[in-house]
Design a protein around this motif. Structure first.
Motif, short mmCIF file in Angstrom:
data_model
loop_
_atom_site.label_atom_id
_atom_site.label_comp_id
_atom_site.label_asym_id
_atom_site.label_seq_id
_atom_site.Cartn_x
_atom_site.Cartn_y
_atom_site.Cartn_z
N ARG B 14 -35.75 -8.37 -16.47
CA ARG B 14 -34.94 -9.35 -17.14
C ARG B 14 -35.80 -10.50 -17.63
NH1 ARG B 14 -30.02 -9.67 -18.51
NH2 ARG B 14 -29.31 -12.06 -19.20
N ILE B 15 -35.71 -10.70 -18.90
CA ILE B 15 -36.54 -11.86 -19.45
C ILE B 15 -35.46 -12.89 -19.88
CG2 ILE B 15 -38.43 -12.53 -21.28
CD1 ILE B 15 -39.01 -9.73 -21.15
N ARG B 24 -29.44 -23.13 -30.51
CA ARG B 24 -30.62 -22.21 -30.95
C ARG B 24 -30.48 -22.35 -32.39
NH1 ARG B 24 -30.11 -16.66 -27.66
NH2 ARG B 24 -30.09 -17.27 -25.65
N ARG B 107 -30.48 -11.59 -39.34
CA ARG B 107 -30.63 -12.32 -38.07
C ARG B 107 -31.98 -12.62 -37.74
NH1 ARG B 107 -25.58 -12.06 -36.47
NH2 ARG B 107 -24.40 -9.92 -36.16
N ARG B 111 -38.49 -11.96 -29.82
CA ARG B 111 -38.72 -10.81 -28.94
C ARG B 111 -39.84 -10.90 -28.02
NH1 ARG B 111 -38.36 -5.71 -33.31
NH2 ARG B 111 -36.15 -5.77 -33.62
N VAL B 123 -37.88 -4.35 -23.98
CA VAL B 123 -38.03 -5.29 -24.99
C VAL B 123 -36.69 -6.06 -24.71
CG1 VAL B 123 -37.99 -5.57 -27.42
CG2 VAL B 123 -38.71 -3.26 -26.60
N SER B 124 -37.07 -7.53 -24.74
CA SER B 124 -35.86 -8.56 -24.78
C SER B 124 -35.66 -9.29 -25.94
CB SER B 124 -36.10 -9.43 -23.34
OG SER B 124 -34.96 -10.16 -23.34
N GLU B 125 -34.54 -9.18 -26.77
CA GLU B 125 -34.31 -9.87 -27.85
C GLU B 125 -33.38 -11.14 -27.68
OE1 GLU B 125 -32.89 -7.48 -30.84
OE2 GLU B 125 -34.43 -6.33 -31.20
N HIS B 126 -33.50 -11.79 -28.38
CA HIS B 126 -32.80 -13.53 -28.29
C HIS B 126 -32.51 -14.03 -29.64
CE1 HIS B 126 -33.40 -13.21 -23.78
NE2 HIS B 126 -34.53 -12.50 -24.21
N VAL B 127 -31.39 -13.86 -30.07
CA VAL B 127 -31.22 -14.44 -31.51
C VAL B 127 -31.04 -16.01 -31.46
CG1 VAL B 127 -29.13 -14.18 -33.15
CG2 VAL B 127 -29.98 -12.13 -31.72
N PHE B 128 -31.39 -16.38 -32.70
CA PHE B 128 -31.30 -17.76 -33.00
C PHE B 128 -30.94 -17.73 -34.40
CE2 PHE B 128 -35.21 -18.52 -35.16
CZ PHE B 128 -36.27 -17.61 -34.71
N LEU B 129 -30.46 -19.02 -34.84
CA LEU B 129 -29.94 -19.28 -36.13
C LEU B 129 -31.11 -19.92 -37.16
CD1 LEU B 129 -26.34 -20.21 -35.47
CD2 LEU B 129 -27.21 -18.16 -36.14
#
Lengths: 240, 143
Positions: B14-15, B24, B107, B111, B123-129
């Motif tokens: 887990r990241i 964000r 989006r 990553r 792979v870990s993905e984290h969305v921001f705006l």
């Protein structure tokens, strides 16, 4: 609030993103299918109507070839102008690789004959997708039913957060019937229903809050509603 | 690709990613600074770590993707350190801006990708705006 992904987007439903399932909704074992390809002489066709999962299966076979230490050459014929490019790529293919060609009918009769000849001369396997018989042995016939669409929907990301709230069992059956069993089109229709209901839900919530706040200004729709569910691409999602 | 968890799972990695900006929300030209913490990889040797900042489209059509920032860490000492926690930063470009359309969405995400010695990856993905384009509204029913 961060936006919510639509689980019916091609990001999650395109060939390669989904696991191919059989008509009963069980995962297809690509390794078994490659064994069958060998027994058929190394050249065969995946046959089925539009939106029946041919490309999804082809993608999975390509991954299985790569995972087994082989070389998969993925080619796609969108229209007749791709023919030269595809044949050139086959001529350059490493001997012993497996050519996976999506859209066989587009090649035409002569293009198809050339492709088969090149594959044979190069010692390559050949798997193609087609809507009907193409003069190659049939590797598998793809069929669809509503149970298959249900199984696909069940596997989409974040299901517990939207199934029964934005998408209902009747939607699955209706879209399947409305598109004549074309799973791809049914998924697109579900995408639209999801978007509409998410926004409707946001509008209703906003109006309720506005009433509570005695005329407070409108918010920004979708971003106020859902913080995103756990799925590839969603905030904080850990992909495997 | 949606893969079978059994095929590529590595322990239970887990990241967790922490953004410097609250909520964000960034503007073009902003400095994006993130730090992350890796958990659940005990006993697994990490060989390579990749950090990236990308945008992608999501919708009913073919996906588009742009890589704005990318770095690959291969040095053994650096990997050992970044495999526990790390940080990176970049200046965000003028476009594309995040967008919640009906047919297509844009989006941005951070990553972090771990490649294990076993050949598997995570792979870990984290969305921001980026930007503040209002989401598209539905046309009135019947149109």
């Amino acid at each position: 609030m961060l936006p919510s992904p639509n689980p019916f987007a091609t990001r999650y439903t395109r060939p390669g993103a989904m696991q191919p399932l059989d008509a009963a909704g069980r995962p297809v074992h690509a390794a078994e299918m490659l064994g069958r390809l060998d027994r058929l002489g190394g050249a065969a066709a995946i046959i089925g109507p539009h939106g029946s999962g041919k490309s999804t299966l082809l993608c999975r076979l390509a991954d299985a070839v790569d995972a087994g230490g082989g070389t998969a050459l993925r080619l796609r014929l969108r229209d007749g102008r791709d023919g030269g490019r595809v044949l050139l790529a086959m001529l350059r293919a490493r001997a012993g690789s497996v050519v996976l060609l999506d859209g066989w009918e587009t090649a035409g009769r002569i293009g198809g004959m050339l492709a088969r000849t090149i594959a044979r001369l190069r010692g390559c396997g050949l798997v193609v997708t087609a809507h009907g018989a193409v003069g190659l042995p049939m590797l598998v016939r793809c069929r669809t039913n509503v149970a298959l669409l249900n199984a696909i929907v069940d596997r989409l990301p974040g299901r517990s957060e939207w199934y029964g709230r934005l998408i209902f069992p009747a939607d699955v059956a209706e879209t399947f019937a409305a598109h004549g069993g074309d799973i791809r089109e049914a998924l697109f229709a579900l995408y639209d229903r999801y978007e509409r209901r998410l926004r409707d839900e946001g509008r209703a919530g906003r109006e309720g809050r506005e009433a509570d706040a005695d005329g407070a200004g409108p918010g920004s729709g979708i971003q106020e509603i859902v913080g995103g569910f756990s799925c590839p691409g969603a905030p904080g999602r850990n992909l495997r | 690709m949606m893969v079978d968890p059994q095929e590529r799972s590595v322990g239970n990695p887990r990241i967790e990613v922490f953004f410097a900006h609250q909520r964000r929300q960034y503007e073009p030209g902003d400095r994006l600074a993130v730090r992350y913490v890796v958990e659940g990889c005990e006993g697994e040797m990490i060989r390579v770590i990749e950090h990236s900042v990308v945008w992608y489209t999501e919708g009913k059509g073919e996906e588009d993707l742009g890589v704005h920032f990318f770095e690959r860490i291969t040095d053994r000492g650096a990997v050992a350190s970044a495999g526990r926690d790390g940080a990176f930063e970049t200046t965000l470009p003028a476009s594309p801006l995040s967008y919640e359309g009906l047919i297509v969405k844009v989006r941005w995400c951070v990553r972090v990708r771990l490649f294990f010695a076993s050949g598997r990856d995570f792979v870990s993905e984290h969305v921001f705006l980026v930007g503040r384009i209002p989401p598209a509204r539905l046309p009135p029913r019947g149109l």
